[in-house]
Design a protein around this motif. Structure first.
Motif, mmCIF file in Angstrom:
data_model
loop_
_atom_site.group_PDB
_atom_site.id
_atom_site.type_symbol
_atom_site.label_atom_id
_atom_site.label_comp_id
_atom_site.label_asym_id
_atom_site.label_seq_id
_atom_site.Cartn_x
_atom_site.Cartn_y
_atom_site.Cartn_z
ATOM 1 N N HIS A 140 0.743 -1.097 0.136
ATOM 2 C CA HIS A 140 -0.050 -0.059 0.046
ATOM 3 C C HIS A 140 1.013 1.203 -0.029
ATOM 4 C CE1 HIS A 140 1.001 -0.596 4.266
ATOM 5 N NE2 HIS A 140 0.942 0.776 4.317
ATOM 6 N N LEU A 141 2.234 1.302 0.110
ATOM 7 C CA LEU A 141 2.810 2.486 0.461
ATOM 8 C C LEU A 141 3.300 3.407 -0.895
ATOM 9 C CD1 LEU A 141 5.413 1.042 3.131
ATOM 10 C CD2 LEU A 141 3.495 2.672 3.134
ATOM 11 N N HIS A 142 3.269 2.725 -2.069
ATOM 12 C CA HIS A 142 3.151 3.541 -3.318
ATOM 13 C C HIS A 142 4.610 4.026 -3.401
ATOM 14 C CE1 HIS A 142 -0.948 3.480 -3.613
ATOM 15 N NE2 HIS A 142 -1.205 4.004 -2.394
ATOM 16 N N ALA A 143 5.537 2.925 -3.322
ATOM 17 C CA ALA A 143 7.153 3.374 -3.538
ATOM 18 C C ALA A 143 7.255 3.805 -4.792
ATOM 19 C CB ALA A 143 7.874 2.152 -3.217
ATOM 20 N N GLU A 144 8.174 4.710 -5.141
ATOM 21 C CA GLU A 144 8.625 5.293 -6.402
ATOM 22 C C GLU A 144 9.924 4.637 -6.742
ATOM 23 O OE1 GLU A 144 5.664 9.108 -6.609
ATOM 24 O OE2 GLU A 144 7.726 9.195 -6.991
ATOM 25 N N LEU A 145 10.034 4.691 -8.360
ATOM 26 C CA LEU A 145 11.275 4.120 -8.775
ATOM 27 C C LEU A 145 12.092 5.298 -8.577
ATOM 28 C CD1 LEU A 145 10.129 1.970 -11.649
ATOM 29 C CD2 LEU A 145 11.844 1.121 -10.018
ATOM 30 N N PRO A 146 13.442 5.188 -8.254
ATOM 31 C CA PRO A 146 14.370 6.542 -8.265
ATOM 32 C C PRO A 146 14.455 6.803 -9.578
ATOM 33 C CG PRO A 146 15.441 4.454 -7.787
ATOM 34 C CD PRO A 146 14.143 4.097 -8.000
ATOM 35 N N GLN A 147 14.208 8.402 -9.923
ATOM 36 C CA GLN A 147 14.549 8.757 -11.227
ATOM 37 C C GLN A 147 15.858 9.313 -11.461
ATOM 38 O OE1 GLN A 147 12.063 8.306 -13.460
ATOM 39 N NE2 GLN A 147 11.026 7.195 -11.595
ATOM 40 N N LEU A 148 16.995 8.280 -11.238
ATOM 41 C CA LEU A 148 18.380 8.522 -11.385
ATOM 42 C C LEU A 148 18.399 8.870 -12.776
ATOM 43 C CD1 LEU A 148 19.268 5.634 -9.180
ATOM 44 C CD2 LEU A 148 20.196 8.004 -8.658
ATOM 45 N N GLU A 149 19.428 10.024 -13.016
ATOM 46 C CA GLU A 149 19.744 10.272 -14.431
ATOM 47 C C GLU A 149 19.871 9.145 -15.353
ATOM 48 O OE1 GLU A 149 23.212 12.795 -15.278
ATOM 49 O OE2 GLU A 149 22.091 13.823 -16.610
#
Lengths: 423, 423, 423
Positions: A140-149
């Protein structure tokens, strides 16, 4: 120095441990797409945060990462048949889809509904930036992928590799944000012998001048950045800024192009998977860019074919050559990562930090530990880690600037590069 | 029989254990000089009494034995650079001299005095009798090197070797002062097949006559001597006297020339370093004297090249040949030490002495254990071991005398040999 | 599902454990006679129920199975001399006969009676049905050898083999009485590729028809039999009946001739010795009968020469071939036992049965566990296991009958085969 208790707190990653739970809040790089090259290809053993898993790519190309053992009688699904949109245990034919549902149970009578009661642990996966990521935390936590360059450049602009290191993740990560060691461990007595190309040594310009830079650490939402200010003339400075991104991504160095980044992902307490990403923000990598990767002189190390185990390892003393050490290079060990691993593994599987004596050059390491431990402590109190659900804060870039600005914050404000304020 | 507690007391040698502390009161043979052949040669890993160490020979030829790990961040100094009078950690360049002082810390600012606060454990060393000795105890105690006879002959008169045994030290030492086993373990069915030369079998004259000698044990300041009296005629006796010298030096046998001595030095609880010294008191060793050493038929065993690991070992069942055992030798195992090691390792890493059943032939073993344990118990009460600070009491020599004197003490008084009263 | 405590109860077999004590009430298959081919041949290491033993065949051909270590000082009798009616320790010559008596003690004075006080553990042995059996329980209990059918045929009619499996015995035994898995694990995508001969697949007639047989379990004095009733026409049935015999003998299948049986004997908690017996009740085995045994396609697996370790094992992933798995066989693993072992070893050394989810097809497994655990619990209360002292109850034979009788008990009563009532 860490107490025995703090060291355990910081290093252990199994289910239920504070740091293990913290890692479970983040999407984690886990595999190279080439490990699962096509639909219905062979399943692959995977271990993450002390859990035994099996990864497979189903007939539709969907990737499943599930617990390793069939819930019926415990046979490993690694031996399973990957076919018709699911992995089928070869012991009695129970079959599971990528979501962990039991979709066939031919050993039970047709009228049985036993299969509907059976589910195995399955972790969400994502292909992102040429890497397969896994999320092992609460749904349920809606983790997001890190938008590393590097996750945003085309595949042609990027090269990713991974390998195993026989230590706890923290030893590896600490080596990565320790700029001081590059002036020793990775140097050459004879500069002509020094390999060229990205990741091989620090910028020779910096080595040649101010060897006692002023270090400034600046904590941020993603972790921290640290700047090294070197005097290059009267009222004239070089600022080099790199980032440590939580939980264990390292700075993305842009001194040379193509640039690199790393990630230190725990397989268990005593073994770590190192990811190395090199990329060019603006153009495809060339053969020349990639040449050094094949030699093992920098990153990645040469691997034993068919494995992620480095050819130079603890068993063979990293092929240490004392004559080369005496006459050519500081260590007598071939590649930059071989050198790092030799040292980090020589500290033991989990270094006992009661024995360390940190100096001023270890400021980034001290900061990184504190940030990680604080997040884990907060999580114990119910406070979820901010960066895990804010992938955009990872859009930062390291910098290397000659300027007349002496103040760190003012310099950052003046020399942003468009990705985020500080860069 | 020893209780579980007494067995642990007698066998464990790590820091803080009673027997470990006792060993730390003595100078201990640790290395062959050939392991550190010249100034600034490669450092060597060393383990003693459960401690990981690194040995190096500095630019002046001084030998350092220091703790294995750099106090900064724990990298092994084994990977270090041995140069300009010190060993330098390759991680960040910290450098230590043979006394354990930190003499350079280039990773810290020039004005820092951090280096003056850093010191590593360094143990005193001494070259004595062709062996490198280490003293791991309190500095103020004035321990003396044991003045064993072989330490006083010229190098040309002596040959020293060492190898590893995969057991606790006590099992090895017990085998060494157990004269009974030589009549079994090391014998040949076919005397013609028996190897010749020192250390290969017991004196054939003794084997041929009185097989139930009277054993007398005589406790001394250095440990004990024991005599075996065999009747060789009406009112005529052969007395053979050998010594057990604390903590674990064995008798110096002079039945044959050249003669030998041994020492059993614990690497840890489960691994022991055996030293074997053969020497002639009066003349250089000849090629013929040394010939048997190269065959592995006696001492030392044949080693795996480049290591101190015997070629015949647990992994390969000591190359036991059952046909040879049936027709030629008692064991079917090649060398005298191979035979000893096979048996001693077959008892397990630390033999559980609750299971033993000692006979009259085991008197010397019982005495040795009691003496060692008494010294360790006294040390627990603050009484320092006398022999550790009196090197001269080790100047004794074994004897083999035909005489009409039946009484042990009277015989010793009559037949001294000038080294000390009893010999 | 078993609780952690019940799982430990059922699996642990060392001295003093409930299941270990139960096994000690039964004669156990332990060796092949070929391991001790003639009088005074080399002794052999043996491990049974967690005890280290040495087996030897004395000058009279009598077989001794004794504790591995000499009671004097713990040397392994494996290195001993097997000569003149006893095994002699090579350390000091102590000698023991097959009954464990110390019959010579040459290291002690002739007048000593120490030897009369020394005895080592010696277990009774018996050659029975081409196998060497050992009894490790109390002497007064009159345990009887199980009169399994294969123990009564002439040697020419029988072939016996053994090998090691790296799991607890129960995992192996459970696989053996699990008829469901044969329809999956051991099948072929291409029937033409399927090996022929005993033990290779289940009867193809059965595979082709009713795949959801009715299973009836019938508990008996020797353990239990279970029948599978398949409808083959209007009022017409096929009944297949097999037996599970305590403690761990498996059904003797007679669908094909020659037939086979198995036994799962614990070496320790984590390693098991599998015996496989194939035999014809009425005639010698032919070369053709034995041909499949040499290929490893069924039972026994191919072994590493000179050992009982299968060539396809955990270290090499059982030489799994994914292309074969995709196109030819269900597993891509060569032999039937290789397939079983791969799966059973993949469950871990001792499967944690808290994690299992048993279905209706697991009824025989549930029954076997309950029977074993009940016997062990009764023994804790002083009730000796009935089958251990009644060898004749093992004279049963599996059956495969086409009949109009629908009721299991009535069918058994009608179709006995003369060995015992039910068959």
């Amino acid at each position: 120095m860490l107490s025995k208790e703090d060291n355990e707190f910081a290093c252990r990653v199994g289910p239920g441990t504070p740091t293990g739970e913290l890692f479970r809040r983040f999407w984690l790089p886990a595999m190279l797409p080439s490990e699962l090259p096509k639909p219905d290809c062979p399943p692959v053993r995977l271990r993450l945060l002390g859990e035994d898993l099996v990864a497979f790519r189903d007939s539709n190309g969907e990737i499943g990462v599930v617990e390793a053992h069939c819930p019926h009688r415990g046979a490993s699904l690694y031996f399973g048949r990957n076919e018709e949109c699911g992995i089928r245990c070869v012991y009695h034919g129970w079959k599971f889809d990528v979501a962990g549902n039991c979709v066939d149970m031919p050993s039970e009578p047709a009228e049985s509904n036993f299969k509907d009661k059976i589910k195995i642990t399955a972790y969400p996966t994502a292909l992102h930036g040429g890497v397969l990521w896994v999320y092992m935390g609460p749904k349920h936590l809606h983790a997001e992928l890190p938008q590393l360059e590097w996750t945003h450049v085309p595949d042609s602009h990027r090269s990713v590799s991974k390998w195993f290191q026989e230590t706890n993740f923290l030893q590896g990560y600490e080596g990565d944000i320790d700029s001081a060691h590059a002036s020793f461990l990775h140097t050459y007595l004879d500069p002509a012998a020094s390999p060229t190309g990205e990741g091989t040594t620090i910028d020779p310009r910096l080595k040649a001048r101010d060897r006692a830079p002023k270090i400034v650490v600046n904590e941020t939402d993603y972790g921290f950045r640290y700047g090294a200010r070197r005097i290059i003339g009267e009222g004239s400075y070089n600022w080099r800024v790199t980032q440590a991104l939580l939980p264990t991504y390292s700075r993305i160095r842009l001194i040379r192009i193509p640039a690199g980044g790393r990630a230190w992902i725990p397989l268990g307490d005593n073994r770590t998977m190192t990811f190395y990403i090199s990329y060019h923000p603006d153009r495809p990598l060339t053969d020349q860019d990639l040449a050094i990767r094949r030699t093992g002189r920098a990153f990645p190390p040469e691997l034993i074919p068919g494995t992620f185990i480095p050819k130079r390892n603890m068993e063979n003393d990293y092929l240490l050559d004392r004559e080369i050490q005496r006459t050519v290079s500081y260590t007598g060990i071939w590649g930059v990562n071989d050198q790092d691993r030799a040292i980090q593994e020589s500290m033991g599987p989990i270094y006992d930090r009661r024995k360390e004596h940190l100096g001023t050059s270890d400021l980034a390491i001290i900061t990184a530990r504190r940030r990680l431990m604080n997040l884990a402590q907060e999580l114990q109190q119910g406070i979820e880690p901010f960066p895990a659900t804010h992938g955009d804060i990872y859009r930062v870039r390291a910098m290397d600037v000659n300027t007349t600005v002496d103040d760190f914050d003012a310099m950052i404000a003046n020399h942003g590069n468009g990705l985020r304020a500080e860069v």
